[in-house]
Write a protein that holds these residues in place. Structure first.
Motif, mmCIF file in Angstrom:
data_model
loop_
_atom_site.group_PDB
_atom_site.id
_atom_site.type_symbol
_atom_site.label_atom_id
_atom_site.label_comp_id
_atom_site.label_asym_id
_atom_site.label_seq_id
_atom_site.Cartn_x
_atom_site.Cartn_y
_atom_site.Cartn_z
ATOM 1 N N GLY A 2 0.787 -1.227 0.000
ATOM 2 C CA GLY A 2 0.000 0.000 0.000
ATOM 3 C C GLY A 2 0.820 1.278 0.000
ATOM 4 N N VAL A 3 2.043 1.210 -0.513
ATOM 5 C CA VAL A 3 2.934 2.373 -0.472
ATOM 6 C C VAL A 3 2.346 3.543 -1.262
ATOM 7 C CG1 VAL A 3 5.229 3.221 -1.083
ATOM 8 C CG2 VAL A 3 4.963 0.908 -0.157
ATOM 9 N N TYR A 4 1.682 3.237 -2.372
ATOM 10 C CA TYR A 4 1.202 4.295 -3.264
ATOM 11 C C TYR A 4 -0.318 4.428 -3.249
ATOM 12 C CZ TYR A 4 6.014 4.422 -4.544
ATOM 13 O OH TYR A 4 7.392 4.529 -4.470
ATOM 14 N N LEU A 5 -0.952 4.003 -2.167
ATOM 15 C CA LEU A 5 -2.384 4.228 -2.039
ATOM 16 C C LEU A 5 -2.671 5.719 -1.902
ATOM 17 C CD1 LEU A 5 -3.365 1.392 0.456
ATOM 18 C CD2 LEU A 5 -3.977 1.507 -1.966
ATOM 19 N N SER A 6 -3.688 6.177 -2.583
ATOM 20 C CA SER A 6 -4.114 7.577 -2.476
ATOM 21 C C SER A 6 -4.950 7.771 -1.224
ATOM 22 C CB SER A 6 -4.934 7.962 -3.704
ATOM 23 O OG SER A 6 -6.154 7.227 -3.722
ATOM 24 N N ASP A 7 -5.188 9.020 -0.879
ATOM 25 C CA ASP A 7 -6.063 9.314 0.256
ATOM 26 C C ASP A 7 -7.449 8.706 0.031
ATOM 27 O OD1 ASP A 7 -3.924 10.724 1.197
ATOM 28 O OD2 ASP A 7 -4.857 12.709 1.035
ATOM 29 N N GLY A 8 -7.920 8.785 -1.194
ATOM 30 C CA GLY A 8 -9.231 8.215 -1.494
ATOM 31 C C GLY A 8 -9.265 6.705 -1.318
ATOM 32 N N GLU A 9 -8.192 6.033 -1.726
ATOM 33 C CA GLU A 9 -8.138 4.581 -1.537
ATOM 34 C C GLU A 9 -8.087 4.218 -0.060
ATOM 35 O OE1 GLU A 9 -5.759 2.583 -5.143
ATOM 36 O OE2 GLU A 9 -4.862 4.472 -4.456
ATOM 37 N N PHE A 10 -7.296 4.956 0.733
ATOM 38 C CA PHE A 10 -7.303 4.719 2.175
ATOM 39 C C PHE A 10 -8.712 4.866 2.742
ATOM 40 C CE2 PHE A 10 -2.580 5.802 2.629
ATOM 41 C CZ PHE A 10 -2.244 4.518 3.026
ATOM 42 N N ARG A 11 -9.402 5.893 2.309
ATOM 43 C CA ARG A 11 -10.746 6.138 2.837
ATOM 44 C C ARG A 11 -11.682 4.996 2.461
ATOM 45 N NH1 ARG A 11 -10.903 10.903 1.856
ATOM 46 N NH2 ARG A 11 -10.918 11.805 3.951
ATOM 47 N N ARG A 12 -11.616 4.546 1.235
ATOM 48 C CA ARG A 12 -12.498 3.451 0.813
ATOM 49 C C ARG A 12 -12.154 2.141 1.515
ATOM 50 N NH1 ARG A 12 -10.801 4.934 -4.665
ATOM 51 N NH2 ARG A 12 -10.983 2.730 -5.235
ATOM 52 N N MET A 13 -10.881 1.899 1.744
ATOM 53 C CA MET A 13 -10.499 0.702 2.495
ATOM 54 C C MET A 13 -11.052 0.776 3.915
ATOM 55 S SD MET A 13 -6.621 -0.248 1.249
ATOM 56 C CE MET A 13 -6.675 -1.906 1.940
ATOM 57 N N ALA A 14 -10.934 1.936 4.530
ATOM 58 C CA ALA A 14 -11.444 2.094 5.891
ATOM 59 C C ALA A 14 -12.951 1.857 5.939
ATOM 60 C CB ALA A 14 -11.113 3.489 6.410
ATOM 61 N N GLU A 15 -13.670 2.418 4.989
ATOM 62 C CA GLU A 15 -15.127 2.289 4.986
ATOM 63 C C GLU A 15 -15.562 0.843 4.753
ATOM 64 O OE1 GLU A 15 -16.125 5.040 1.933
ATOM 65 O OE2 GLU A 15 -16.014 6.810 3.242
ATOM 66 N N SER A 16 -14.765 0.090 4.015
ATOM 67 C CA SER A 16 -15.150 -1.290 3.680
ATOM 68 C C SER A 16 -14.709 -2.299 4.732
ATOM 69 C CB SER A 16 -14.530 -1.682 2.334
ATOM 70 O OG SER A 16 -13.111 -1.834 2.472
#
Length: 466
Positions: free
Chosen positions: A272-286
């Motif tokens: 997950g080195v290059y995850l965007s802020d949006g991807e972090f948010r979606r991972m958290a929500e899921s």
């Protein structure tokens, strides 16, 4: 029923220290003279020896002195068949896979080779204090079979599965989506929730998976919703570019897995080195998990994981830590903590030029700091939460599986005589803060030579030869 006890100095966690900024010690539990009572490998009782000793006077008690006892370490991302090529020289991720890894993993089609490799692999984990792992195997079922069989013989908890890859790999290593689906169905029936084995549907990474292979993973998850999903995500810039070329309808890496319904609880993506802020948010929500693998990210030059961003309380992502052997060059989770601490420090140096007392960056910089509380939580209770096995292990709660590691703070390449002022005459730390200071020294100076014993389900499986 077999009831036994272990007496000694214990350190574990009852809460997440990232929730207690400035007061992380509130998340930890420390017993200078404690007693762990186990029946048939499960924890029956845990407390001070003064309180529990008289109530269990008739049982066999092993007294472990001059050591600190923690829950067994959890490696959330490791590659079984890369054991023999740890330290292979000089490449970043994609050429390294082609030059070293795929040729080695092909050898695990031979059962004798795989069986010996599995034994060495599990021996190395135990010698490092690791009692649970989530492991990649190979594209051949043989390695998966051997891993589950040997782990069952040792009564170790493992999460693993056949590795799916059908493109961007040598033709004699890749396999078809049809074979992957068929073999995975059989392996799930044979090994999932048998002994202490848990099955992970395992597409290696999106760059190695055709839409047909990922659709096979989707079908497997729908048919076996209690299985795990284990893969890689956003590890390397070249990999990320390749994924977006292969899946032009997806705006980012995570979207590829989302497209096939794989992201959610029990999904974990390594790196997950290059995850965007949006991807972090979606991972958290899921409810998905990212596995931080700093040793590998340094060794392969992949980059710095944004620990402070991933732990943003506004969209907190579940996190486990992993060695990623053989991209990682050590089996020891202590070495993972050493490098993880340095990643946080480097991230804060990069943030430093933009820090302003009124800016959110200050909070991120604070979360990048890997204290001993955050560190050891991440490879015990936190790792269990990240892998959705915290109902089974991760701390010394009654009913949990009795996996634990016995650490020698003065073990390793150099003793720590400068810390002797923190140690009582009988060899143990005086307070919780003393113990945390000793553990920080272990993670920064020590290595697997600090592991004195490793116990699995109430049975000692490893003892260091002094």
């Amino acid at each position: 029923m077999r009831k036994i006890g272990v007496r000694g100095t214990f350190f574990d966690f009852v809460d997440d220290p990232w929730k207690h900024v400035g007061a992380e010690a509130q998340a930890a539990r420390f017993l200078a003279d404690g007693l762990l009572v186990m029946t048939d490998g499960l924890i029956e009782a845990f407390g001070t020896y003064e309180a529990l000793g008289p109530r269990h006077a008739g049982i066999e008690i092993t007294h472990i002195e001059d050591r600190i006892i923690l829950p067994g370490f959890i490696d959330g991302h490791i590659h079984l068949p890369q054991t023999r090529v740890v330290g292979a020289y000089g490449e970043q991720l994609l050429p390294w896979l082609q030059k070293w890894i795929f040729p080695e993993e092909r050898k695990y089609r031979e059962r004798d080779y795989a069986r010996e490799g599995v034994r060495r692999f599990l021996d190395a984990l135990l010698a490092s204090g690791t009692t649970t792992c989530q492991a990649f195997t190979t594209s051949s079922p043989v390695a998966t079979e051997e891993l589950f069989e040997e782990a069952a013989r040792r009564n170790m908890r493992v999460i693993a599965g056949l590795t799916g890859i059908d493109r961007n790999a040598p033709a004699d290593y890749a396999d078809t989506p049809e074979n992957f689906y068929r073999d995975s169905k059989r392996l799930i029936a044979e090994y999932h929730k048998k002994a202490r084995g848990l099955y992970a549907i395992t597409p290696r990474f999106a760059l190695g998976a055709s839409p047909e292979l990922l659709d096979a993973c989707r079908r497997l998850k729908q048919e076996h919703p209690d299985c795990w999903i284990n893969t890689h995500i956003a590890e390397n810039p070249a990999e990320c570019r390749g994924v977006l070329l292969d899946y032009p309808d997806c705006p980012d890496y995570l979207a590829v897995y989302e497209k096939f319904g794989l992201v959610g609880p029990k999904f974990s993506g390594g790196h997950g080195v290059y995850l965007s802020d949006g991807e972090f948010r979606r991972m958290a929500e899921s409810g998905a998990t990212v596995v931080f693998c700093p040793c590998s990210n340094f060794f392969l030059g992949s980059g710095l994981f944004r620990l402070g961003r991933a732990t943003d309380p506004e969209h907190r992502v579940r996190i486990a830590f992993g060695t990623d052997v053989g991209g990682g060059n050590r089996f020891s989770m202590l070495n993972v903590l050493d490098d993880a601490y340095k990643v946080g420090m480097c991230n804060n140096t990069m943030l430093d030029g933009s820090l302003d007392p009124g800016r959110k960056d200050l909070a991120e910089a604070e979360r990048n700091k890997l204290s001993p509380y955050r560190a050891f939580w991440s490879i015990t209770r936190g790792g269990a939460e990240g892998l959705y096995i915290d109902d089974k292990l991760g701390n010394f709660t009654s009913g949990n599986e009795a996996d634990f590691v016995v650490l020698d703070p003065n073990g390793g390449p150099m003793a720590q005589p400068w810390r002797q002022s923190l140690i009582r005459e009988d060899g143990g730390p005086r307070t919780l803060e003393d113990a945390a200071s000793l553990l920080f020294g272990v993670m920064m100076v020590g290595d697997d030579r600090c592991v004195d014993e490793t116990w699995v389900m109430g049975k000692r499986l490893y003892k260091k030869n002094n």
